[in-house]
Design a protein around this motif. Structure first.
Motif, PDB file in Angstrom:
ATOM      1  N   MET A   1      60.485  60.080   6.864  1.00  0.00           N
ATOM      2  CA  MET A   1      59.822  59.114   5.978  1.00  0.00           C
ATOM      3  C   MET A   1      59.048  59.825   4.870  1.00  0.00           C
ATOM      4  SD  MET A   1      58.474  56.461   8.850  1.00  0.00           S
ATOM      5  CE  MET A   1      58.444  57.647  10.169  1.00  0.00           C
ATOM      6  N   THR A   2      58.928  59.127   3.752  1.00  0.00           N
ATOM      7  CA  THR A   2      58.189  59.714   2.634  1.00  0.00           C
ATOM      8  C   THR A   2      57.087  58.750   2.206  1.00  0.00           C
ATOM      9  OG1 THR A   2      59.778  58.743   1.118  1.00  0.00           O
ATOM     10  CG2 THR A   2      60.143  61.026   1.732  1.00  0.00           C
ATOM     11  N   MET A   3      56.100  59.298   1.529  1.00  0.00           N
ATOM     12  CA  MET A   3      55.022  58.453   1.023  1.00  0.00           C
ATOM     13  C   MET A   3      55.588  57.592  -0.112  1.00  0.00           C
ATOM     14  SD  MET A   3      52.331  59.031   2.797  1.00  0.00           S
ATOM     15  CE  MET A   3      50.914  58.447   1.895  1.00  0.00           C
ATOM     16  N   PRO A   4      55.320  56.296  -0.071  1.00  0.00           N
ATOM     17  CA  PRO A   4      55.897  55.426  -1.101  1.00  0.00           C
ATOM     18  C   PRO A   4      55.222  55.598  -2.461  1.00  0.00           C
ATOM     19  CG  PRO A   4      54.529  54.157   0.423  1.00  0.00           C
ATOM     20  CD  PRO A   4      54.520  55.568   0.913  1.00  0.00           C
TER      21      PRO A   4
ATOM     22  N   LEU B   1      63.977  70.507   4.087  1.00  0.00           N
ATOM     23  CA  LEU B   1      63.961  71.226   5.364  1.00  0.00           C
ATOM     24  C   LEU B   1      63.538  70.281   6.487  1.00  0.00           C
ATOM     25  CD1 LEU B   1      62.443  74.734   4.537  1.00  0.00           C
ATOM     26  CD2 LEU B   1      64.762  74.242   5.298  1.00  0.00           C
ATOM     27  N   PHE B   2      62.595  69.402   6.190  1.00  0.00           N
ATOM     28  CA  PHE B   2      62.168  68.418   7.189  1.00  0.00           C
ATOM     29  C   PHE B   2      63.326  67.492   7.553  1.00  0.00           C
ATOM     30  CE2 PHE B   2      57.747  69.548   6.459  1.00  0.00           C
ATOM     31  CZ  PHE B   2      57.205  69.338   7.713  1.00  0.00           C
ATOM     32  N   ARG B   3      64.031  67.037   6.499  1.00  0.00           N
ATOM     33  CA  ARG B   3      65.148  66.129   6.745  1.00  0.00           C
ATOM     34  C   ARG B   3      66.210  66.834   7.610  1.00  0.00           C
ATOM     35  NH1 ARG B   3      67.076  62.295   2.699  1.00  0.00           N
ATOM     36  NH2 ARG B   3      66.273  63.708   1.126  1.00  0.00           N
ATOM     37  N   ARG B   4      66.473  68.079   7.228  1.00  0.00           N
ATOM     38  CA  ARG B   4      67.480  68.852   7.951  1.00  0.00           C
ATOM     39  C   ARG B   4      67.051  69.062   9.404  1.00  0.00           C
ATOM     40  NH1 ARG B   4      71.556  72.348   5.979  1.00  0.00           N
ATOM     41  NH2 ARG B   4      72.014  74.168   7.268  1.00  0.00           N
ATOM     42  N   PHE B   5      65.756  69.361   9.558  1.00  0.00           N
ATOM     43  CA  PHE B   5      65.247  69.600  10.905  1.00  0.00           C
ATOM     44  C   PHE B   5      65.425  68.348  11.765  1.00  0.00           C
ATOM     45  CE2 PHE B   5      61.947  69.390  14.117  1.00  0.00           C
ATOM     46  CZ  PHE B   5      62.107  70.615  14.747  1.00  0.00           C
TER      47      PHE B   5
ATOM     48  N   GLY C   1      59.317  61.473  14.343  1.00  0.00           N
ATOM     49  CA  GLY C   1      59.386  61.138  12.923  1.00  0.00           C
ATOM     50  C   GLY C   1      58.642  62.167  12.087  1.00  0.00           C
ATOM     51  N   SER C   2      58.863  62.111  10.798  1.00  0.00           N
ATOM     52  CA  SER C   2      58.072  62.975   9.919  1.00  0.00           C
ATOM     53  C   SER C   2      57.694  62.206   8.659  1.00  0.00           C
ATOM     54  CB  SER C   2      58.855  64.233   9.541  1.00  0.00           C
ATOM     55  OG  SER C   2      59.802  63.931   8.555  1.00  0.00           O
ATOM     56  N   ILE C   3      56.545  62.556   8.120  1.00  0.00           N
ATOM     57  CA  ILE C   3      56.094  61.956   6.859  1.00  0.00           C
ATOM     58  C   ILE C   3      55.806  63.094   5.890  1.00  0.00           C
ATOM     59  CG2 ILE C   3      54.324  60.549   5.737  1.00  0.00           C
ATOM     60  CD1 ILE C   3      53.835  59.198   8.445  1.00  0.00           C
ATOM     61  N   VAL C   4      56.515  63.094   4.785  1.00  0.00           N
ATOM     62  CA  VAL C   4      56.232  64.070   3.738  1.00  0.00           C
ATOM     63  C   VAL C   4      55.964  63.325   2.432  1.00  0.00           C
ATOM     64  CG1 VAL C   4      57.415  66.073   4.698  1.00  0.00           C
ATOM     65  CG2 VAL C   4      58.706  64.409   3.382  1.00  0.00           C
ATOM     66  N   ASN C   5      55.528  64.085   1.432  1.00  0.00           N
ATOM     67  CA  ASN C   5      55.074  63.443   0.206  1.00  0.00           C
ATOM     68  C   ASN C   5      56.195  62.839  -0.627  1.00  0.00           C
ATOM     69  OD1 ASN C   5      52.970  62.630  -1.352  1.00  0.00           O
ATOM     70  ND2 ASN C   5      53.031  64.423  -2.658  1.00  0.00           N
TER      71      ASN C   5
END
Lengths: 729, 240
Positions: A179-182, A165-169, A152-156
């Protein structure tokens, strides 16, 4: 000749006389005064050639333009960029102090690999090649086991090239768990979707509004794009426009508003519908246009049956006459604007509240109108080539998201708040997680639960530039350049009613052995090879960015921002009564955790422009601006009404323990008439355990004391407080 | 008191007057020698510039005099001692056979290192001085403050005050603090010499560089007129 006492005295007198008419005493006096101005510890900046570099501040989603003054290669001052559409020369205290984030002691200077236990702070410095191959090996191993969806990944946020790029990766790798910070943007986006049927960013034409009804939004406490809101607020004051602040605590925003209406927390949606009730009853709306709108009959029925002024007065604790006059003033203003998202809007809040407030805007006809709420289609500048998924990725992408977004909660895109529960209850697991531009271990509510969840993830990679709470608990840190060292696109700032793209550029060369997170990601993808590598055809992040921005690049390089002259407003059919509103038939405030018997008080958080509570921690300059009624020495202060304090035998300045069902912390009591009896307020942004010695161990982290309440429709965190108890020590 | 005691006192007074004066003179002379001769030698350390620089040679080779190398930047600020990048414009390779030239190219140009020149006129950091206001507007000659440095064949020894760390040029070569020429001293009083007396008036709006380059009291003047005479509250013109 006998040399006696007298001769000696005579010699001394002669010497003194001679010294007095020699330059020695006078020169020494002068020199010693200069010497005392040049103690070695007095900082004397080296002189050099002055220059100014324009860039964009990315410390918050405000997207302000900045002008950085440099002497030779050293940045010495950050100022607001004149002529920038967001801040036009203005800057906030955080933006001003940004150089301390560049040169300060909290930076991660080189890739680090954990050698001790997690969080122990024992690291081994490794090279970038080693760091990239560490990550690649682990990811290849997970992939080989056919489990790519456990990464998984968490970005701002989910806007801009780096998050994409994270989503694509992850997609190419085979995981849906991006996932993103709410934040309140999640709730606003969902409101747009549910009520207007459009995918849009919300924009507020604040500058042209003339009556602002704020449901707890900290207009001058850091809500939206902070400098822009400061400026709008000042302009309202000059032009005599009205601001009404509805919240249980006299915040700075409330203190500067024209009218402060204390409300029982958690009942804001009822007030919005109560106001709607008066507007409808008194026919203060454009009947011709509104009556025929989709769902209005149902909405009218809901409001008239369930939200009479008396009933709402009971629910909210606001006098009936006040509700009526609020409604009249709001509806009769030429450009009324209702906004929500509590404090800085860093928590999503209850969807009911957003839907009710948005209906209020629609009722007075200010959707996509001057001074109203705009639905903007985001500037669609990220158009990357399609790529193929291999079979492993395809299998992975078919798996459901771990947080239930899109399945259990069909409207949600990301529900990071649900991750701890899913992992801790054993319903799901992650093998690896990437964290970039985010510090979930500090800034997510119920931070103990998220820490527990992270503890069970075998491989944590942080891309943080700073030794924050999440980075210090990671297994590997691949430090990103800080914002003054890197190129980055900055999408339209939160709440702006026109689309602009900003381009942050390096003001100084990277000070340490860091790498742009985009480059790290491209290197990892390339090292993984196959279809993952094929999805990343770029040589570097900068090349990717330049290609992405295409024809806008030259203009962006010159101006630092690009304004979309035809910002597109998206219009769908407005729905006054989306499904989300059905739960409002019988109003019950969002329930909060804890029993009234063991926890007689209610703890509510509050935000201050002087306290950063997200990924970035307060730099030393900013922490120095925090008042001693918020942080006294190393102890946080809680605000409590003198009446409540008396009940519990608490006096000003006294130490106490604040208990909540989630934890406890030592605090000091601050008696404050500006808070409703029965409530206790604690500032967000304190109690860091990481970063530098200027920030660490100052006060307590509100997120450790507060829990999460899942919103039944959005799945986002709707908690606005928690029950609490104060005990004397 | 007995007559015998009186006599004894007389004798003693007569006998001691000589040595007392002598010792006074010795003390006086020794302290004068120490204060005027030995003290300055102890106070200043002698330092050599990293390279021996020939101003005459350079002034002959360039077209615009001092400003060829010590120029004003576009924003009106003064570049001071040239950076390596400027020198490299001509000195990328060794020219001639001067050992200083060889050293310069080999040690500094090749390695991209700035030459750590010792600055004779360096003022404390709290002193704000605008070259533009003096050279461009008041049309003062560089030599008024810096003397005939442009006519030197060799770099002078840099004498550093061991207590303050500043160059001896600030106090002046003469330890008494007296001077014959304007450029022999660079203390505040020497600035004040002009600023206390000159009534020069200039038109602010015609200045070729941004107005914010001018110190505050200039901006405060009514109308377009500015003057250099120090007035009340003028401390912050130079002491930022």
């Amino acid at each position: 000749m006998k040399i006696g006492r007298r001769s000696f005295l005579s010699f001394v007198i002669g010497g003194a006389a001679g010294t007095a008419i020699s330059p020695l005493p006078w020169k020494l006096t002068d020199d010693s005064s200069i010497w005392s101005q040049n103690w070695p510890w007095t900082p004397v900046p080296p002189d050099g050639e002055y220059s100014q570099v324009n860039s964009i501040c990315t410390l918050c989603p405000g997207g302000c333009g900045i002008t950085v003054r440099k002497v030779d290669n050293r940045a010495v001052k950050i100022e607001g960029m004149k002529g920038h559409p967001v801040n036009d020369g203005g800057i906030c205290v955080m933006g001003l102090s940004g150089l301390q984030l560049l040169y300060g002691p909290t930076r991660v200077k080189t890739p680090l690999k954990r050698v001790g236990k997690r969080g122990e702070g024992k690291w081994e410095k490794i090279s970038w090649n080693e760091a990239i191959s560490e990550v690649t090996e682990k990811l290849a191993e997970i992939r080989a086991q056919g489990e790519p969806h456990t990464v998984g990944s968490i970005v701002n946020s989910d806007r801009g090239t780096v998050p994409n790029l994270f989503r694509r990766f992850l997609t190419a790798y085979g995981s849906p768990n991006y996932m993103t910070m709410p934040s309140m943007q999640d709730s606003y986006n969902m409101t747009m979707q549910l009520m207007q049927g459009v995918t849009a960013q919300v924009g507020f034409d604040a500058e042209n509004a003339d009556y602002i009804l704020s449901f707890g939004s900290g207009i001058i406490d850091g809500w939206g794009s902070p400098v822009r809101m400061f400026k709008a607020n000042s302009a309202w004051k000059v032009d005599g426009k009205k601001v009404v602040q509805i919240e249980p605590r006299l915040s700075n925003t409330a203190a500067k508003s024209d009218e402060w209406i204390p409300i029982k927390p958690g009942t804001e949606a009822a007030l919005a519908l109560g106001i709607a009730n008066v507007v409808i009853m008194e026919s203060l709306y454009d009947k011709e246009n509104i009556d025929s709108q989709f769902g209005f009959d149902a909405f009218k029925e809901l409001v008239l049956n369930g939200y009479s002024v008396e009933k709402v007065s009971n629910i909210t604790g606001i006098k009936s006459a006040t509700i009526v006059s609020l409604a009249k003033n709001f509806a009769q203003a030429s450009n009324p604007l209702a906004i929500c998202g509590k404090g800085q809007g860093s928590t999503p809040g209850s969807l009911n509240e957003f839907v009710a407030v948005h209906a209020l805007n629609a009722l007075v006809g200010n959707i996509n109108k001057n001074g109203g709420v705009w639905a903007l289609s985001d500037t669609d500048y990220i158009k990357w080539p399609e790529f193929d998924l291999d079979s492993i990725a395809e299998n992975g992408m078919q798996k459901e998201r771990i947080d239930g977004a899109g399945s259990e909660y069909p409207h949600a895109k990301s529900l990071l708040n649900r991750l701890p529960e899913v992992i801790n209850s054993g319903d799901g697991f992650l093998e690896a997680i990437f964290v970039a531009d985010a510090n979930p271990l500090y800034s997510m509510p119920d931070s103990k639960a998220i820490k527990e969840a992270f503890d069970s993830i075998p491989f944590i990679v942080s891309f943080s530039s700073y030794m924050d709470e999440t980075a210090s608990n990671a297994d590997l840190i691949l430090p990103n350049h800080v914002y003054l060292e890197r190129y980055e696109d900055v999408p339209t700032p939160v709440g702006l009613q026109k689309n602009i793209i900003g381009l942050a550029k390096p003001v100084v060369k990277p000070q340490f052995n860091t790498k742009n997170v985009g480059d790290s990601l491209i290197l990892i993808a390339k090292a993984l090879g196959g279809s993952v590598a094929n999805a990343f055809p770029w040589d570097s992040y900068d090349a990717c960015l330049e290609e992405t921005l295409g024809s806008k690049w030259d203009l962006l390089e010159e101006n630092r921002f690009w304004s979309d002259s035809n910002s597109k407003v998206v219009t769908g059919e407005f729905n006054f009564y989306p499904d989300a509103m059905k739960s409002l038939t019988n109003f019950s405030p969002v329930s909060i955790e804890g029993s009234t018997i063991s926890f007689p008080l209610v703890l509510i958080p509050y935000d201050s422009i002087r306290l950063a509570n997200g990924y970035i921690g307060n730099p030393p300059f900013v922490i120095k601006t925090v008042e001693d009624t918020v942080l006294k020495g190393k102890t946080a202060c809680v605000e409590i009404n003198p009446k409540s304090a008396k009940e519990f035998g608490l006096t000003e300045g006294r130490s106490a323990i604040l208990h909540t069902p989630r934890g406890k912390a030592k605090v000091k009591i601050h008696l404050y008439e500006g808070i409703m009896p029965g409530l206790v307020a604690l500032a967000r942004g304190l109690g860091h355990t990481a970063y530098d010695k200027y920030l660490t161990d100052k006060g307590c982290n509100l997120n450790e004391l507060i829990g999460m309440t899942e919103d039944p429709v959005s799945g986002l965190d709707a908690a606005w407080g928690i029950r609490a108890r104060l005990t004397k020590v | 008191m007995s007559p015998q005691d009186d006599k004894a006192k007389e004798v003693s007074a007569d006998g001691a007057a000589g040595p007392i004066i002598l010792f006074f003179i010795i003390g006086l002379a020794a302290s004068l020698v120490f204060g005027w001769v030995i003290f300055p030698k102890l106070l200043y350390s002698q330092k050599k510039q990293p390279l021996d620089f020939n101003h005459i040679l350079h002034v002959e080779a360039v077209e615009e005099g001092c400003e060829s190398c010590h120029f004003f930047r576009e924003d009106g600020s003064f570049s001071g001692i040239p950076k390596l990048a400027q020198c490299v414009e001509c000195h990328e390779d060794v020219q001639g056979e001067d050992p200083n030239e060889v050293k310069f190219v080999e040690e500094y140009v090749t390695n991209g290192r700035e030459v750590p020149w010792l600055v004779y006129a360096r003022q404390p950091d709290c002193v704000f001085f605008s070259h533009a206001a003096h050279v461009k507007k008041a049309e003062m000659d560089c030599g008024t403050c810096h003397g005939h440095i442009g006519e030197s064949e060799h770099s002078r020894v840099y004498e550093e005050n061991r207590i303050t760390g500043y160059s001896r040029d600030i106090w002046g070569k003469n330890i008494s603090g007296l001077k014959e020429h304007t450029w022999e001293r660079m203390k505040m009083d020497d600035c004040a010499e002009c600023h206390a007396t000159k009534e020069l008036k200039t038109d602010v709006e015609t200045l070729p560089w941004p107005i914010n380059w001018l110190p505050r009291p200039y901006e405060k003047q009514s109308g377009n007129q500015a003057r250099v005479k120090t007035v009340k509250e003028a401390c912050f013109v130079c002491h930022k």
